[in-house]
Design a protein around this motif. Structure first.
Motif, PDB file in Angstrom:
ATOM      1  N   VAL A 127       0.840  -1.192   0.000  1.00 33.93           N
ATOM      2  CA  VAL A 127       0.000   0.000   0.000  1.00 33.93           C
ATOM      3  C   VAL A 127       0.882   1.252   0.000  1.00 33.93           C
ATOM      4  N   VAL A 128       0.450   2.296  -0.699  1.00 36.36           N
ATOM      5  CA  VAL A 128       1.149   3.580  -0.630  1.00 36.36           C
ATOM      6  C   VAL A 128       0.270   4.612   0.075  1.00 36.36           C
ATOM      7  N   ILE A 129       0.931   5.612   0.635  1.00 34.25           N
ATOM      8  CA  ILE A 129       0.215   6.703   1.295  1.00 34.25           C
ATOM      9  C   ILE A 129       0.528   7.991   0.568  1.00 34.25           C
ATOM     10  N   ILE A 130      -0.493   8.786   0.297  1.00 36.23           N
ATOM     11  CA  ILE A 130      -0.262  10.079  -0.318  1.00 36.23           C
ATOM     12  C   ILE A 130      -0.653  11.155   0.689  1.00 36.23           C
ATOM     13  N   GLY A 131       0.330  11.975   1.057  1.00 39.56           N
ATOM     14  CA  GLY A 131       0.104  13.034   2.048  1.00 39.56           C
ATOM     15  C   GLY A 131       0.784  12.700   3.360  1.00 39.56           C
ATOM     16  N   VAL A 132       1.961  13.283   3.590  1.00 38.22           N
ATOM     17  CA  VAL A 132       2.717  12.936   4.790  1.00 38.22           C
ATOM     18  C   VAL A 132       2.595  14.051   5.820  1.00 38.22           C
ATOM     19  N   GLY A 133       1.371  14.351   6.202  1.00 40.35           N
ATOM     20  CA  GLY A 133       1.127  15.229   7.337  1.00 40.35           C
ATOM     21  C   GLY A 133       1.148  14.393   8.606  1.00 40.35           C
ATOM     22  N   LYS A 134       0.526  14.902   9.664  1.00 35.62           N
ATOM     23  CA  LYS A 134       0.519  14.166  10.934  1.00 35.62           C
ATOM     24  C   LYS A 134      -0.201  12.833  10.790  1.00 35.62           C
ATOM     25  N   ILE A 157       3.025  -0.772   4.197  1.00 34.78           N
ATOM     26  CA  ILE A 157       3.135   0.544   3.573  1.00 34.78           C
ATOM     27  C   ILE A 157       4.515   0.592   2.938  1.00 34.78           C
ATOM     28  N   VAL A 158       4.569   0.586   1.604  1.00 28.04           N
ATOM     29  CA  VAL A 158       5.870   0.481   0.938  1.00 28.04           C
ATOM     30  C   VAL A 158       6.482   1.842   0.616  1.00 28.04           C
ATOM     31  N   ALA A 159       5.653   2.868   0.532  1.00 27.32           N
ATOM     32  CA  ALA A 159       6.185   4.205   0.285  1.00 27.32           C
ATOM     33  C   ALA A 159       5.109   5.241   0.553  1.00 27.32           C
ATOM     34  N   ALA A 160       5.568   6.480   0.782  1.00 31.37           N
ATOM     35  CA  ALA A 160       4.636   7.590   0.939  1.00 31.37           C
ATOM     36  C   ALA A 160       5.033   8.679  -0.042  1.00 31.37           C
ATOM     37  N   PHE A 161       4.096   9.538  -0.360  1.00 26.87           N
ATOM     38  CA  PHE A 161       4.358  10.586  -1.347  1.00 26.87           C
ATOM     39  C   PHE A 161       3.841  11.919  -0.836  1.00 26.87           C
ATOM     40  N   ASP A 162       4.542  12.971  -1.228  1.00 22.64           N
ATOM     41  CA  ASP A 162       4.138  14.316  -0.820  1.00 22.64           C
ATOM     42  C   ASP A 162       4.651  15.295  -1.871  1.00 22.64           C
ATOM     43  N   ILE A 163       4.208  16.560  -1.771  1.00 18.05           N
ATOM     44  CA  ILE A 163       4.750  17.555  -2.692  1.00 18.05           C
ATOM     45  C   ILE A 163       5.769  18.444  -1.989  1.00 18.05           C
ATOM     46  N   ASP A 164       5.874  18.311  -0.680  1.00 21.78           N
ATOM     47  CA  ASP A 164       6.777  19.157   0.109  1.00 21.78           C
ATOM     48  C   ASP A 164       8.171  18.530   0.172  1.00 21.78           C
ATOM     49  N   LEU A 188      10.694  19.221   1.783  1.00 24.10           N
ATOM     50  CA  LEU A 188      11.240  19.071   3.135  1.00 24.10           C
ATOM     51  C   LEU A 188      10.914  17.705   3.729  1.00 24.10           C
ATOM     52  N   LYS A 189       9.910  17.078   3.183  1.00 26.03           N
ATOM     53  CA  LYS A 189       9.469  15.797   3.754  1.00 26.03           C
ATOM     54  C   LYS A 189      10.106  14.588   3.076  1.00 26.03           C
ATOM     55  N   PHE A 190      10.736  14.832   1.933  1.00 22.96           N
ATOM     56  CA  PHE A 190      11.292  13.689   1.193  1.00 22.96           C
ATOM     57  C   PHE A 190      12.333  12.957   2.020  1.00 22.96           C
ATOM     58  N   LYS A 191      12.278  11.631   1.967  1.00 23.96           N
ATOM     59  CA  LYS A 191      13.284  10.788   2.624  1.00 23.96           C
ATOM     60  C   LYS A 191      13.524   9.604   1.716  1.00 23.96           C
ATOM     61  N   PRO A 205      10.283   4.952   2.220  1.00 24.32           N
ATOM     62  CA  PRO A 205      10.696   6.263   1.720  1.00 24.32           C
ATOM     63  C   PRO A 205       9.521   7.215   1.536  1.00 24.32           C
ATOM     64  N   VAL A 206       9.818   8.499   1.645  1.00 20.87           N
ATOM     65  CA  VAL A 206       8.851   9.533   1.287  1.00 20.87           C
ATOM     66  C   VAL A 206       9.355  10.166  -0.009  1.00 20.87           C
ATOM     67  N   LEU A 207       8.565  10.029  -1.064  1.00 15.31           N
ATOM     68  CA  LEU A 207       9.025  10.432  -2.392  1.00 15.31           C
ATOM     69  C   LEU A 207       8.170  11.567  -2.940  1.00 15.31           C
ATOM     70  N   PRO A 208       8.692  12.275  -3.954  1.00 13.27           N
ATOM     71  CA  PRO A 208       7.899  13.327  -4.596  1.00 13.27           C
ATOM     72  C   PRO A 208       6.679  12.721  -5.285  1.00 13.27           C
TER      73      PRO A 208
END
Lengths: 210, 210
Positions: B83-90, B108-115, B117-120, B126-129
């Motif tokens: 599963v992926v997550i979109i939106g790495v807020g709280k 949860i294999v990855a998360a995505f955000d547009i910020d 600062l949150k990329f890892k 990982p938190v990806l663009p």
DNA sequence: TAGATTGTTAATCGATTAACAATC
DNA sequence: TAGATTGTTAATCGATTAACAATC
């Protein structure tokens, strides 16, 4: 007045659709429009309204402002709702600062935990020792609590909340907690929600595969 | 096979009750016991089972291990669900590390955000663009995504997910998102859940007040 | 065997929808 | 007025439950 959980949930959804429609400049609305927005039938909308004696105009539909106000009254949004959270893990802290609650007139007034490292007595929303819950609930006349502790301690926490006089619990621990006549318990089970989705996605894939 | 959302939700609940009963040392179980554990009737339990051709023994009830396995197969738990997550807020980060998912064979294999600062890029999860989502989804054959972005961007995010080939969405943004024939969307609306509880607590208080 | 529990059918219950008279 | 929409009743639909024959 014949209500049920689904009916009240629809009321919430009507309300949020109405705010959106209002921001789009609408002043009046027909049952048909609202039905589209919430994906129900217009009969359903009118039926729900008639249950709560919400009436419109036989040709002009419903005034959005009146509708919002009436629904808010039904849902108890005419006064600020004070809520406590028990369990300040990741999920608990996320909910503590969830912007959607504040926006809806729901205020998280305090959180509780048993881990001294998490205590924050001086924050705007303090994190307090669990043993202070009963006193806090009585002093501040709290009716509603959110449980975000692990499944293993959820039942104990409920007992504490019940004896403190809490009347409603929103439980995120993945275990079916039981209410009693004095306290309503609603369960939100994230694993179950995700499992459910997985099931229907698999069904979808199988039927499309044909 | 006549199923519905509630029926599948009950299946999940049976399963979690069965694990608990198993850990208590039970080997066999009767529809009556399971009904008590999940707060439904024993007719309901047997009916649900019969829908999926789960059969027991006319006097010995059901073997817990077999039951768990069969339910897991029905729910698609025989394979790891990515599963992926979109939106790495709280809320998003809380769900990223929610222990209940891992426990249930959901990863949860990855998360995505547009910020940025949150990329890892180097974390285990990982938190990806966000723009890398389509490629990631295709490469890793992801079917399921969780939306934890603000309501205002939820619809855009859904479009991206749909065109990337996501088949199921669990949406936490407080807005009714629509699926299509190729994609199932389930909404979890925390405000609505809490409003619902508030309503029934108020009803409770009023009727008790008499 | 006697007793208990399943599996299934038919009855019940409740919620949704269709339809339409009332009326703005 | 004519046309459109509400409010409500009756019909439909679907899910839950009761009941009981089958049988382990």
């Amino acid at each position: 007045m014949k209500t049920n959980k689904l009916c009240i949930m629809r009321l919430s959804k009507y309300k949020s659709a109405l705010y959106r429609l209002k921001s789009l400049g609408f002043v009046r609305i027909f049952s048909d429009n609202l039905a589209d927005a919430v994906e129900v039938t217009s009969s359903q909308v009118r039926k729900d309204f008639s249950i709560f004696d919400i009436s419109g105009n036989k040709r002009g539909g419903y005034k959005i402002d009146e509708l919002i106000e009436k629904i808010n009254t039904i849902l108890g949004k005419d006064e600020l709702q004070k809520v406590v959270i028990i369990g300040v893990g990741k999920l608990g802290s996320a909910l503590m600062h969830y912007p959607g609650f504040e926006k809806e007139g729901i205020k998280i007034v305090a959180a509780f935990d048993i881990d001294a490292l998490k205590f924050k007595h001086k924050e705007k929303t303090p994190v307090l020792p669990l043993e202070e819950l009963p006193e806090f609930v009585r002093k501040n006349n709290i009716k509603i609590g959110i449980i975000t502790v692990p499944a293993t301690s959820a039942q104990q926490v409920v007992e504490i909340m019940l004896s403190a006089g809490i009347k409603g619990v929103l439980n995120f621990a993945p275990i079916q907690l039981r209410g009693n006549d004095d306290c309503q318990i609603n369960n939100v089970n994230l694993e179950v929600e995700l499992e459910n989705l997985i099931y229907f996605v698999n069904v979808l894939i199988k039927t499309k595969g044909k």
